[in-house]
Design a protein around this motif. Structure first.
Motif, mmCIF file in Angstrom:
data_model
loop_
_atom_site.group_PDB
_atom_site.id
_atom_site.type_symbol
_atom_site.label_atom_id
_atom_site.label_comp_id
_atom_site.label_asym_id
_atom_site.label_seq_id
_atom_site.Cartn_x
_atom_site.Cartn_y
_atom_site.Cartn_z
ATOM 1 N N ILE A 19 0.868 -1.169 0.000
ATOM 2 C CA ILE A 19 0.000 0.000 0.000
ATOM 3 C C ILE A 19 0.908 1.223 0.000
ATOM 4 N N SER A 20 0.614 2.193 -0.845
ATOM 5 C CA SER A 20 1.483 3.369 -0.949
ATOM 6 C C SER A 20 0.681 4.645 -0.782
ATOM 7 N N ILE A 21 1.342 5.655 -0.199
ATOM 8 C CA ILE A 21 0.746 6.984 -0.007
ATOM 9 C C ILE A 21 1.627 7.972 -0.754
ATOM 10 N N THR A 22 1.088 8.620 -1.758
ATOM 11 C CA THR A 22 1.838 9.562 -2.585
ATOM 12 C C THR A 22 1.211 10.950 -2.463
ATOM 13 N N ASP A 23 2.052 11.973 -2.317
ATOM 14 C CA ASP A 23 1.535 13.341 -2.197
ATOM 15 C C ASP A 23 2.312 14.263 -3.117
ATOM 16 N N ASN A 24 1.808 15.482 -3.238
ATOM 17 C CA ASN A 24 2.470 16.508 -4.063
ATOM 18 C C ASN A 24 3.000 17.627 -3.173
ATOM 19 N N GLY A 25 3.505 17.254 -1.978
ATOM 20 C CA GLY A 25 3.978 18.240 -1.012
ATOM 21 C C GLY A 25 5.365 18.769 -1.326
ATOM 22 N N ILE A 26 5.997 19.310 -0.296
ATOM 23 C CA ILE A 26 7.290 19.984 -0.485
ATOM 24 C C ILE A 26 8.439 18.992 -0.611
ATOM 25 N N GLY A 27 8.227 17.707 -0.297
ATOM 26 C CA GLY A 27 9.278 16.705 -0.437
ATOM 27 C C GLY A 27 10.258 16.694 0.719
ATOM 28 N N ILE A 28 11.174 15.741 0.663
ATOM 29 C CA ILE A 28 12.178 15.562 1.711
ATOM 30 C C ILE A 28 13.560 15.684 1.085
ATOM 31 N N PRO A 29 14.468 16.458 1.676
ATOM 32 C CA PRO A 29 15.833 16.535 1.146
ATOM 33 C C PRO A 29 16.499 15.158 1.150
ATOM 34 N N SER A 30 17.257 14.865 0.112
ATOM 35 C CA SER A 30 17.880 13.542 -0.010
ATOM 36 C C SER A 30 18.794 13.227 1.171
ATOM 37 N N SER A 36 18.317 13.966 4.187
ATOM 38 C CA SER A 36 17.544 13.695 5.400
ATOM 39 C C SER A 36 16.824 12.354 5.359
ATOM 40 N N ILE A 37 16.681 11.774 4.163
ATOM 41 C CA ILE A 37 15.907 10.535 4.032
ATOM 42 C C ILE A 37 16.433 9.404 4.922
ATOM 43 N N PRO A 38 17.766 9.188 5.046
ATOM 44 C CA PRO A 38 18.244 8.083 5.906
ATOM 45 C C PRO A 38 17.889 8.248 7.382
ATOM 46 N N TYR A 39 17.502 9.465 7.803
ATOM 47 C CA TYR A 39 17.297 9.724 9.232
ATOM 48 C C TYR A 39 15.837 9.944 9.619
ATOM 49 N N ILE A 40 14.915 9.933 8.669
ATOM 50 C CA ILE A 40 13.545 10.337 8.988
ATOM 51 C C ILE A 40 12.850 9.384 9.954
ATOM 52 N N PHE A 41 13.334 8.144 10.065
ATOM 53 C CA PHE A 41 12.711 7.192 10.983
ATOM 54 C C PHE A 41 13.413 7.163 12.348
ATOM 55 N N ASP A 42 14.410 8.037 12.556
ATOM 56 C CA ASP A 42 15.093 8.090 13.857
ATOM 57 C C ASP A 42 14.210 8.799 14.886
ATOM 58 N N LYS A 43 14.375 8.374 16.117
ATOM 59 C CA LYS A 43 13.585 8.961 17.196
ATOM 60 C C LYS A 43 13.945 10.445 17.379
ATOM 61 N N PHE A 44 12.936 11.279 17.475
ATOM 62 C CA PHE A 44 13.028 12.727 17.695
ATOM 63 C C PHE A 44 13.543 13.511 16.486
ATOM 64 N N TYR A 45 13.809 12.833 15.380
ATOM 65 C CA TYR A 45 14.359 13.554 14.218
ATOM 66 C C TYR A 45 13.249 14.303 13.470
ATOM 67 N N ARG A 46 13.535 15.554 13.124
ATOM 68 C CA ARG A 46 12.604 16.356 12.326
ATOM 69 C C ARG A 46 13.360 16.898 11.124
ATOM 70 N N VAL A 47 12.762 16.759 9.963
ATOM 71 C CA VAL A 47 13.379 17.261 8.741
ATOM 72 C C VAL A 47 13.403 18.781 8.784
ATOM 73 N N LYS A 72 10.535 7.331 -1.261
ATOM 74 C CA LYS A 72 11.051 8.039 -2.416
ATOM 75 C C LYS A 72 10.544 9.476 -2.344
ATOM 76 N N SER A 73 11.474 10.417 -2.481
ATOM 77 C CA SER A 73 11.057 11.817 -2.359
ATOM 78 C C SER A 73 12.027 12.720 -3.102
ATOM 79 N N LYS A 74 11.494 13.841 -3.560
ATOM 80 C CA LYS A 74 12.301 14.849 -4.216
ATOM 81 C C LYS A 74 11.768 16.208 -3.813
ATOM 82 N N GLU A 75 12.685 17.077 -3.428
ATOM 83 C CA GLU A 75 12.255 18.395 -2.949
ATOM 84 C C GLU A 75 11.440 19.125 -4.011
ATOM 85 N N GLY A 76 10.288 19.620 -3.584
ATOM 86 C CA GLY A 76 9.408 20.353 -4.471
ATOM 87 C C GLY A 76 8.523 19.484 -5.336
ATOM 88 N N LYS A 77 8.711 18.153 -5.278
ATOM 89 C CA LYS A 77 7.936 17.242 -6.125
ATOM 90 C C LYS A 77 7.047 16.293 -5.337
#
Length: 470
Positions: A398-409, A411-422, A454-459
């Motif tokens: 199941i996948s969730i896709t959005d057209n938001g601001i994206g995540i910097p490349s 930051s992607i390895p750390y987004i699942f760390d405790k207390f981490y905020r992009v 999978k994410s790209k800033e602005g996409k």
């Protein structure tokens, strides 16, 4: 942390001093071994000289007329012959004397330690023997090379190259060694004046002793190097661990600050709505009453979600959280969550759910609901004034896709760390506490599923949950 830095610096200084002392003692040990080895080489040269004297004396004993008078020499018919030397299979020196009349005499002389003439003759006697024998039988360089190599080996010195020549006090060569490579590299040189009366000395060329010295010291050097490597790795690991703990400590402080704000805001809003219900005439204004009740209800729900996330994180830390899996029909389950999210009034929200309507999964209903709500909530928060979200259900994912601001490349390895905020410089007012995605990843791991990002800033971004795949 300051105390840790002070203690660490003290330890590093202490280890540096110890290492400096080790280097000093290694240099001292090197010099000591070199002095001892030089003495051994000179001792081997002295013993080889005595052995060479013995070989020449044995060759002359009853086999040459060199020590006879001229008349006796004529009557005997013999003349002094040429002596050559070599080694047999046992390592003994074999001398061969060729006389002018064609006679050849070979003798083998054992050079074991207990037969060494250095045990019986002193240096002065050796020199006196040279005075007596040298005028009649010349020193044989080939014999000296063979005997000297054996004596060096007896002292556990195994040079790649050794050669002896005879020179005078001015350094001029009297008897050259035909096998000596004068221009082939550099050698350690040792001299021994064996016949002062005739101004003759041995000059020995030998492979530099440095290799032999380092071989003797190899155990100590390797041990010191291994200790230094072990200390370096240990300190590297320690500093990395401390740096990570410091980062976690900073993130925890940010979490406490953010969570305090998160808790205070809905409490204050719910309190204001409740106060308005109590202190203003809302009986005659049903619309206002409904509005305040919805506000209070929304904030209470928000508080419940925060408490639930914190509780889930606390239970995970104590390893006591249990899942209650059940069979879930995904399409209606996800459609219900999407319908609830569409009711938010934050911004323009479009959520589309499509895919395979026959997919069922075994999962904990409450936690799966929290996972999907977290992912959709993040898609809404980290977007512009409007957001389009597509939820796709497939047989194994199941996948969730959005057209938001994206995540910097980065930051992607750390987004699942405790207390981490992009870090999003343009969205400083977006509330968050850094445990939502940590909670998502933890529950997915417990379900033995997998999640890809999978994410790209602005996409925009895409989060895909793979069932039964770590």
């Amino acid at each position: 942390m300051k105390r840790f830095k002070t203690i660490s610096t003290s330890f590093i200084i202490a280890i540096a001093i110890i290492f400096g002392c080790n280097v000093y003692y290694l240099v001292s040990l090197y010099n000591s071994i070199r002095d001892t080895m030089k003495k051994d080489v000179m001792s081997a040269l002295f013993d080889a000289d005595l052995d060479e004297l013995w070989i020449r004396a044995e060759s002359a004993n009853g086999e040459t007329s060199t020590l006879m008078t001229e008349d006796e020499d004529k009557e005997d018919g013999h003349r002094h012959g040429e002596i050559s030397a070599g080694k047999d299979s046992l390592g003994n020196v074999v001398t061969t004397t060729r006389y002018a009349d064609g006679t050849i005499v070979s003798k083998s002389l054992s050079l074991e330690d207990n037969n060494t003439f250095s045990n019986f003759l002193s240096r002065s006697i050796g020199r006196q023997m040279h005075v007596v024998i040298d005028p009649y039988i010349a020193v044989n360089i080939a014999i000296m090379d063979s005997v000297l190599e054996k004596r060096l080996n007896d002292r556990h010195i195994y040079p790649d190259y050794v050669a002896v020549e005879i020179a005078d006090s001015n350094g001029d060569v009297i008897i050259a060694n035909p096998h000596h490579r004068y221009n082939d590299g550099s050698y350690d040189v040792f001299t021994y004046r064996f016949n002062p009366d005739a101004d003759m000395m041995y000059r020995m060329y030998i492979t530099p002793l440095t290799r032999h010295i380092f071989w003797e010291m190899s155990g100590v050097i390797i041990t010191v190097l291994l200790l230094m490597v072990a200390f370096s790795l240990a300190f590297q690991y320690l500093f990395r661990s401390v740096s990570r703990l410091r980062t976690i400590e900073e993130m925890k402080d940010d979490f406490v600050s953010n969570m305090t704000h998160e808790l205070k805001t809905p409490i204050a809003i719910a309190y204001s709505a409740n106060d308005a219900l109590l202190n203003f005439d809302t009986e005659n204004d049903p619309d206002k009453k409904t509005k305040y009740l919805k506000i209070a209800n929304k904030q209470m729900k928000r508080l419940g979600e925060l408490v639930e996330n914190i509780l889930a994180m606390s239970m995970e830390r104590r390893k006591t959280m249990r899942l209650n899996p059940e069979t879930i029909h995904l399409m209606p389950f996800v459609s219900e969550i999407a319908a609830a999210q569409r009711m938010r009034e934050d911004k323009g929200i479009t959520i589309e759910v499509n895919g395979d309507e026959t997919v069922f999964v075994e999962a904990d209903r409450i936690h799966l609901s929290n996972i999907l709500n977290n992912l959709i909530d993040n898609a809404i928060k980290y977007s512009g004034d409007t957001v389009n979200i597509l939820v796709t259900i497939e047989e194994n994912s199941i996948s969730i896709t959005d057209n938001g601001i994206g995540i910097p490349s980065k930051s992607i390895p750390y987004i699942f760390d405790k207390f981490y905020r992009v870090p999003h410089g343009n969205l400083r007012d977006v509330s968050g506490h850094g445990i939502g995605l940590y909670y998502v990843k933890n529950i997915i791991d417990r379900m033995e599923w997998g999640i890809n990002v999978k994410s790209k800033e602005g996409k925009g971004s895409n989060f895909t949950i793979n069932f039964s795949q770590r």
